[in-house]
Design a protein around this motif. Sequence first.
Motif, PDB file in Angstrom:
ATOM      1  N   GLU A 130       0.829  -1.208   0.000  1.00  0.00           N
ATOM      2  CA  GLU A 130       0.000   0.000   0.000  1.00  0.00           C
ATOM      3  C   GLU A 130       0.862   1.257   0.000  1.00  0.00           C
ATOM      4  OE1 GLU A 130      -3.971  -1.659   2.371  1.00  0.00           O
ATOM      5  OE2 GLU A 130      -2.298  -0.787   3.486  1.00  0.00           O
ATOM      6  N   LEU A 131       1.984   1.220   0.719  1.00  0.00           N
ATOM      7  CA  LEU A 131       2.899   2.362   0.711  1.00  0.00           C
ATOM      8  C   LEU A 131       3.457   2.606  -0.686  1.00  0.00           C
ATOM      9  CD1 LEU A 131       4.838   1.747   4.042  1.00  0.00           C
ATOM     10  CD2 LEU A 131       3.530   3.807   3.488  1.00  0.00           C
ATOM     11  N   LYS A 132       3.776   1.522  -1.384  1.00  0.00           N
ATOM     12  CA  LYS A 132       4.307   1.664  -2.741  1.00  0.00           C
ATOM     13  C   LYS A 132       3.252   2.258  -3.676  1.00  0.00           C
ATOM     14  CE  LYS A 132       7.766  -2.007  -2.385  1.00  0.00           C
ATOM     15  NZ  LYS A 132       8.211  -3.336  -2.855  1.00  0.00           N
ATOM     16  N   VAL A 133       2.003   1.800  -3.526  1.00  0.00           N
ATOM     17  CA  VAL A 133       0.913   2.364  -4.320  1.00  0.00           C
ATOM     18  C   VAL A 133       0.758   3.841  -4.004  1.00  0.00           C
ATOM     19  CG1 VAL A 133      -1.589   2.354  -4.675  1.00  0.00           C
ATOM     20  CG2 VAL A 133      -0.340   0.194  -4.585  1.00  0.00           C
ATOM     21  N   TRP A 134       0.831   4.173  -2.722  1.00  0.00           N
ATOM     22  CA  TRP A 134       0.673   5.562  -2.304  1.00  0.00           C
ATOM     23  C   TRP A 134       1.781   6.432  -2.904  1.00  0.00           C
ATOM     24  CZ3 TRP A 134       3.595   9.219   0.027  1.00  0.00           C
ATOM     25  CH2 TRP A 134       2.931  10.382   0.425  1.00  0.00           C
ATOM     26  N   ILE A 135       3.024   5.962  -2.886  1.00  0.00           N
ATOM     27  CA  ILE A 135       4.140   6.728  -3.451  1.00  0.00           C
ATOM     28  C   ILE A 135       3.929   6.966  -4.942  1.00  0.00           C
ATOM     29  CG2 ILE A 135       6.612   6.609  -4.028  1.00  0.00           C
ATOM     30  CD1 ILE A 135       7.048   5.215  -1.334  1.00  0.00           C
ATOM     31  N   ARG A 136       3.505   5.923  -5.665  1.00  0.00           N
ATOM     32  CA  ARG A 136       3.264   6.081  -7.107  1.00  0.00           C
ATOM     33  C   ARG A 136       2.125   7.074  -7.355  1.00  0.00           C
ATOM     34  NH1 ARG A 136       2.902   0.377  -6.803  1.00  0.00           N
ATOM     35  NH2 ARG A 136       4.945  -0.627  -6.947  1.00  0.00           N
ATOM     36  N   ASP A 137       1.061   6.967  -6.547  1.00  0.00           N
ATOM     37  CA  ASP A 137      -0.077   7.875  -6.704  1.00  0.00           C
ATOM     38  C   ASP A 137       0.320   9.318  -6.394  1.00  0.00           C
ATOM     39  OD1 ASP A 137      -1.704   5.836  -7.465  1.00  0.00           O
ATOM     40  OD2 ASP A 137      -2.848   5.711  -5.602  1.00  0.00           O
ATOM     41  N   ARG A 138       1.161   9.481  -5.392  1.00  0.00           N
ATOM     42  CA  ARG A 138       1.603  10.832  -5.032  1.00  0.00           C
ATOM     43  C   ARG A 138       2.437  11.431  -6.161  1.00  0.00           C
ATOM     44  NH1 ARG A 138      -0.340  14.403  -1.176  1.00  0.00           N
ATOM     45  NH2 ARG A 138       1.034  16.189  -1.268  1.00  0.00           N
ATOM     46  N   ALA A 139       3.284  10.588  -6.763  1.00  0.00           N
ATOM     47  CA  ALA A 139       4.071  11.053  -7.904  1.00  0.00           C
ATOM     48  C   ALA A 139       3.143  11.448  -9.044  1.00  0.00           C
ATOM     49  CB  ALA A 139       5.044   9.962  -8.339  1.00  0.00           C
ATOM     50  N   ALA A 140       2.156  10.586  -9.331  1.00  0.00           N
ATOM     51  CA  ALA A 140       1.225  10.847 -10.436  1.00  0.00           C
ATOM     52  C   ALA A 140       0.424  12.128 -10.201  1.00  0.00           C
ATOM     53  CB  ALA A 140       0.282   9.663 -10.614  1.00  0.00           C
ATOM     54  N   SER A 141       0.028  12.361  -8.947  1.00  0.00           N
ATOM     55  CA  SER A 141      -0.743  13.569  -8.639  1.00  0.00           C
ATOM     56  C   SER A 141       0.081  14.827  -8.855  1.00  0.00           C
ATOM     57  CB  SER A 141      -1.256  13.519  -7.193  1.00  0.00           C
ATOM     58  OG  SER A 141      -0.190  13.637  -6.267  1.00  0.00           O
ATOM     59  N   ASN A 142       1.415  14.664  -8.839  1.00  0.00           N
ATOM     60  CA  ASN A 142       2.323  15.782  -9.102  1.00  0.00           C
ATOM     61  C   ASN A 142       2.763  15.824 -10.567  1.00  0.00           C
ATOM     62  OD1 ASN A 142       2.865  17.313  -6.591  1.00  0.00           O
ATOM     63  ND2 ASN A 142       3.555  15.349  -5.816  1.00  0.00           N
ATOM     64  N   GLY A 143       2.176  14.923 -11.380  1.00  0.00           N
ATOM     65  CA  GLY A 143       2.464  14.948 -12.800  1.00  0.00           C
ATOM     66  C   GLY A 143       3.782  14.314 -13.212  1.00  0.00           C
ATOM     67  N   VAL A 144       4.311  13.410 -12.371  1.00  0.00           N
ATOM     68  CA  VAL A 144       5.573  12.744 -12.707  1.00  0.00           C
ATOM     69  C   VAL A 144       5.428  11.243 -12.489  1.00  0.00           C
ATOM     70  CG1 VAL A 144       6.959  14.772 -12.091  1.00  0.00           C
ATOM     71  CG2 VAL A 144       6.528  12.998 -10.373  1.00  0.00           C
ATOM     72  N   GLN A 145       6.388  10.483 -13.017  1.00  0.00           N
ATOM     73  CA  GLN A 145       6.462   9.049 -12.783  1.00  0.00           C
ATOM     74  C   GLN A 145       7.652   8.754 -11.885  1.00  0.00           C
ATOM     75  OE1 GLN A 145       6.675   7.560 -16.872  1.00  0.00           O
ATOM     76  NE2 GLN A 145       4.561   6.845 -16.703  1.00  0.00           N
ATOM     77  N   ILE A 146       7.617   7.619 -11.210  1.00  0.00           N
ATOM     78  CA  ILE A 146       8.725   7.225 -10.350  1.00  0.00           C
ATOM     79  C   ILE A 146       9.108   5.786 -10.654  1.00  0.00           C
ATOM     80  CG2 ILE A 146       7.128   6.653  -8.446  1.00  0.00           C
ATOM     81  CD1 ILE A 146       9.430   7.467  -6.509  1.00  0.00           C
ATOM     82  N   ASP A 147      10.403   5.542 -10.835  1.00  0.00           N
ATOM     83  CA  ASP A 147      10.894   4.200 -11.135  1.00  0.00           C
ATOM     84  C   ASP A 147      10.706   3.283  -9.937  1.00  0.00           C
ATOM     85  OD1 ASP A 147      11.664   5.274 -13.522  1.00  0.00           O
ATOM     86  OD2 ASP A 147      13.817   5.313 -13.072  1.00  0.00           O
ATOM     87  N   GLU A 148      10.576   1.980 -10.206  1.00  0.00           N
ATOM     88  CA  GLU A 148      10.344   1.021  -9.131  1.00  0.00           C
ATOM     89  C   GLU A 148      11.514   1.004  -8.143  1.00  0.00           C
ATOM     90  OE1 GLU A 148       8.105  -1.273  -6.857  1.00  0.00           O
ATOM     91  OE2 GLU A 148       7.464  -0.321  -8.718  1.00  0.00           O
ATOM     92  N   GLU A 149      12.743   1.070  -8.637  1.00  0.00           N
ATOM     93  CA  GLU A 149      13.914   1.095  -7.738  1.00  0.00           C
ATOM     94  C   GLU A 149      13.873   2.330  -6.852  1.00  0.00           C
ATOM     95  OE1 GLU A 149      17.563   0.782  -9.799  1.00  0.00           O
ATOM     96  OE2 GLU A 149      17.266  -1.309 -10.406  1.00  0.00           O
TER      97      GLU A 149
END
Length: 343
Positions: free
Chosen positions: A150-169
């Motif tokens: 869930e934390l990983k999903v949250w981090i990805r969603d937070r990045a997306a809400s800021n208009g960016v992507q984040i690599d899995e590493e």
Amino acid sequence: MAFDIWKQIKAGSFSPLYLLFGTEPYLINETKQLLISHALSPEEVDFNLSSYDLEETPIQTALEDAETFPFMGERRLIFLHNPYFLTAEKSKSKTEHNLAMLEAYLKDPSPYSIVVFSGAYEKLDERKKLTKQIKKSASVLEAKKLTEPELKVWIRDRAASNGVQIDEEAVELMLRLSGTNLFMLTSEMDKLALYAEEDKRIDVNMVEKLVSRSLEQNIFTLVDKIVHRNIEDALRIFYDLLKQNEEPIKILAVITNQFRLIYQVKELARRGYGQNQIAGYIKAHPFRVKLAAGQGKQFSDEELAQIMNLLAEADYQMKTGGMNKALLIELFLFKLNRHSVET
């Protein structure tokens, strides 16, 4: 789940009743902020937003507000904090609540008000008729600590809400560096998104370069260097902490807590406990338990016991002896720079 409720709020779909409770304050606070920003326009906030502490204000006063037509807007938003009457906890409050009036309101809530019950309670009293009724009538957010997925999903969603992507590493490293505190993760993610505004991508190098380390995270990294017998890097981290004016006695205490966690996780795992069971038993986040389990594999039971003895001795010397406190930690680190720990 918080993410589902947030999506509905962002889409402009509101429930007339919300129940927010649990021990993860970020999730409750974020839900409140989303309701304010999406349910009311900035001009309406002064007129149609109300907040009541139910340890001080009777529920009937708040419900009368909920049944009042909104002023210059479509709806009213009313926060009701500390609904202790939904729990088994004893309250010192002398406020007299008309709970019959609340039961009636739950059956027929006002169509032009959003009423939000909010309390930092680990659990509610499910035996109470009122608790059952409100959980049936309201959109419920139980704000538990997020799991690692869930934390990983949250981090990805937070990045997306800021208009960016984040690599899995980069996601993995974020958790290792910032831990599981959502307020800290929010701050760091927003900072990274601002830095990545041009490329629209957060990579592992960016995280390594920009993410701030807490004392606990620096100690975790220091312990990780100890685990792999890398005394040079361990000492470098220790000296950096001293330059940041961290007290040696505090550093020693956090090192001790980390090794105690490793010892507990290793012992409970040997008894057959799973990582989630261990987390519940020692009241630690499952992600911390996972990392400690990995570190524990590098030590024998005898080594861990000897390390705990060395830490106890260093703590005693630090509090009662005249030796330089920083030197005591240096000596501890040097003793661990051997293939096995000696007493």
